[in-house]
Design an enzyme around this catalytic site. Sequence first.
Site, mmCIF file in Angstrom:
data_model
loop_
_atom_site.group_PDB
_atom_site.id
_atom_site.type_symbol
_atom_site.label_atom_id
_atom_site.label_comp_id
_atom_site.label_asym_id
_atom_site.label_seq_id
_atom_site.Cartn_x
_atom_site.Cartn_y
_atom_site.Cartn_z
ATOM 1 N N GLN A 547 36.181 37.784 46.926
ATOM 2 C CA GLN A 547 36.241 37.785 48.387
ATOM 3 C C GLN A 547 37.650 37.981 48.951
ATOM 4 O OE1 GLN A 547 34.601 34.314 50.841
ATOM 5 N NE2 GLN A 547 33.028 35.904 50.945
ATOM 6 N N ASP A 550 43.607 36.201 47.100
ATOM 7 C CA ASP A 550 44.155 34.880 46.730
ATOM 8 C C ASP A 550 43.277 34.183 45.694
ATOM 9 O OD1 ASP A 550 46.184 34.316 49.267
ATOM 10 O OD2 ASP A 550 44.462 35.578 49.711
ATOM 11 N N ILE A 552 41.493 35.539 43.377
ATOM 12 C CA ILE A 552 41.387 36.234 42.102
ATOM 13 C C ILE A 552 42.043 35.402 40.995
ATOM 14 C CG2 ILE A 552 43.495 37.626 41.869
ATOM 15 C CD1 ILE A 552 41.545 40.031 41.504
ATOM 16 N N HIS A 592 45.419 32.859 52.392
ATOM 17 C CA HIS A 592 44.736 34.062 52.881
ATOM 18 C C HIS A 592 45.742 35.160 53.143
ATOM 19 C CE1 HIS A 592 41.731 30.934 53.665
ATOM 20 N NE2 HIS A 592 40.849 31.892 53.494
#
Length: 803
Positions: A547, A550, A552, A592
């Site tokens: 999504q 960050d 990952i 984010h």
Amino acid sequence: MKTKPDTKTEITFEDFKAEVLNDYKLAVTSRECSLLGRREVLTGKAKFGIFGDGKEIPQIAWAKAFENGDFRSGYYRDQTFMMAIGELTVHQFFAGLYANTDLKEEPMSAGRQMGGHFATHSLDANGQWNNLTEQKNSSADISPTAGQMPRLLGLAQASKIYRNVEGIDTTNFSKSGNEIAWGTIGNASTSEGLFFETINAAGVLQVPMIISIWDDNYGISVHAKHQTTKENISEILKGFQRTEDQKGYEIFRVNGWNYPELMDTYQRAAMISRKEHVPVMIHVQELTQPQGHSTSGSHERYKDLERLTWEAEYDCNAQMRKWMVSNNIATDDELLDLERNIKREVRLAKKEAWLTFISPILEESKAAINLLNQLATTSANGVFIRKLISDLETIEEPLRRDILSAARKALRYVVSESSPTKVALQNWINHYIETIQPKYSSHLHSESNQNALHQNEVLPTYDDNATEVDGRVVLRENFDAIFKTHPESLIFGEDAGFIGDVNQGLEGLQEKYGELRVSDTGIREATIIGQGIGMSMRGLRPIAEIQYLDYIMYALQIMSDDLATVQYRTKGRQKAPLIVRTRGHRLEGIWHSGSQMGGILNLVRGIHVLVPRNMTKAAGFYNTLLASDEPALVVECLNGYRLKEKLPNNIGEFKTPIGVVETIREGDDITLVSYGSTLRLVEQAAKELQEVGIDAEIIDVQSLLPFDINHDIVKSIAKTNRVMVIDEDVKGGASAYILDQIINEQNAFEYLDSKPTTLAAKPHRPAYGTDGDYFSKPSVEDIFEAIYDVMHELNPMDFPKLR
Ligand SMILES: Cc1ncc(C[n+]2csc(CCOP(=O)(O)OP(=O)(O)O)c2C)c(N)n1
Ligand SMILES: [Mg+2]
């Protein structure tokens, strides 16, 4: 006790006996390999050994239930299974131990992985698919404990896709989704998060996955009481058991020394999973580890006498032997005879494996010594060269390192001499490195004709009156085209299904292509990647969505350890062309803002890392990647989905080339190198710099791995003589990587009139809010001033100090 297997066709007792004897023979052969293997390490012929002793019998039962098309995802104890399915000979076992670099001798990894890391060949020598339905398959092992679990999920899910999605060419991959993905894991490794994450996900997805837990009560020296609540993994996972009205797992418990019960359990497990696509867990208890964990230590240090005595008695081979004798399958004498023969056979095969390993190296050594002798006769430093020769000759079983090291050192003694013998040695060394180095370094990427770099650019084209749409619409239209033309493609991730991802790049596509192809997943990044790895290993073209960049971090371990190494660790005999889609760069706050590119770049060599500046570029990357056979990470700009872009009229067809930069502004004074969202700030700064008479050229890197394969950046620097890399990652991160490429790979220093610089973010995570961003990452003013300073240093009269 049962003496007949539950097979439909009745077999005679004689047939049954023969089969049991065969099984026992295999168990003893495998054990003998483990025993001799350990000795080979202790005597120095091999470097490290980790073996399958104590786990033989369950693997034989498992192999009988394993069919063509099935896949294994396991760990280093599975040598007996590999032997039982006909994918590992004794000769190959020892070739692996010695690290034979010849793939024919050592088909698991051509010596790249330590022994005990198994694989079969999904691809032929040209990187094209074999028919996986006609062979027994093992995905290539990795060493991190439980690292086999995420991939296992995807291998199992592929069967579900093949069974239920229409229109896919299944010829090479599946027969109605009847294939089971079989996992193995040690009891202690079930403590890992990846285990629990996978178990839950497979229960949710209801895929044909059977996980065997080899339980020997220990993880190296650490007892189960420190590993597992209640010291019993199947006990604590009882809640996963399916019921009449709730889906879940079928859970079996069986003792690892009980041959007939193991046979029965594995047959039953396979039947349920293959037919009903239900995940199954087989907790194989009471296993032993007769020689201890590996060649690095001895288990007497941590097992007490009582345990050691129990292990000797309940050794699965010993128990099978006892059962055979008491059921009149063989006499003690017959078995003694058989065991003696096996010992001899294994010793012979080991010897042969050693000879095939050492013979070519001895030839190479001979060739080097020959050249060195010739050099010694013509050199004034002959005496020193002869010393090198005699040192090399005293090594009975030399390594390639010994040979090459002696040859290279000899050159130093003749540095100021010139002779034909010196030229001959130089040529030999160059040729030797050229031929030997690829044994250790080839296939980091695909070497097939579908390598991503072979895909040519196809530009987007536009109608005269092309509409301007939100960037996300370009992506959505392109994904629509992809799903239409590639029935084997599918996308999944958190919120990717029903709502069409958090930025609506997949809006309406689940409705159109169904829940199996456009799906929501649980919040579990590592296994989202695992789904992708496993499915792409079985011929599908998954796009796994993470999504935000960050997050990952949760998936980075498996991307690094598994996905990035698939081609390399199999020397090109397996691939996982997974596309990882994510979004990052510059939004808000600590988690984010996705800018940790340096960390990623350094951990995923083997995966392409692409950073498109807009959604048309991103869509073009997806089209390129689907035509290639390599894995990639695509980072879309989080703040770009609502920016307007023209809608191309060749959606699904245009391709962004990989490894190619783009000059997005021409200028003469300085080359600015950047990528992603930061580019927009750089463009703004360049406009403002133009107003004070500074003419900057801007290059969009677009593709960080691979990087500027045409060396276009240095061509720009040859014109401007100055370079600055601007990046929102911390200093020493992606900007350092980019500068290294420009200086060391492209030799830009020749053209530089000013110090090459990097402008990067503050070392802390970016603070929240607009001001947080302004004071954490390079701002337009930061960029302006940094470039202005370079020009001030050069020409203080025209560019007086700003502050
Ligand atoms: C992530 C990770 N941590 C630690 C190790 C080192 N290590 C290798 S095997 C092992 C113990 C595994 O025990 P278990 O899962 O019970 O398997 P067994 O060897 O007993 O069959 C450990 C700690 C590793 N390979 N990977
Ligand atoms: Mg264990």
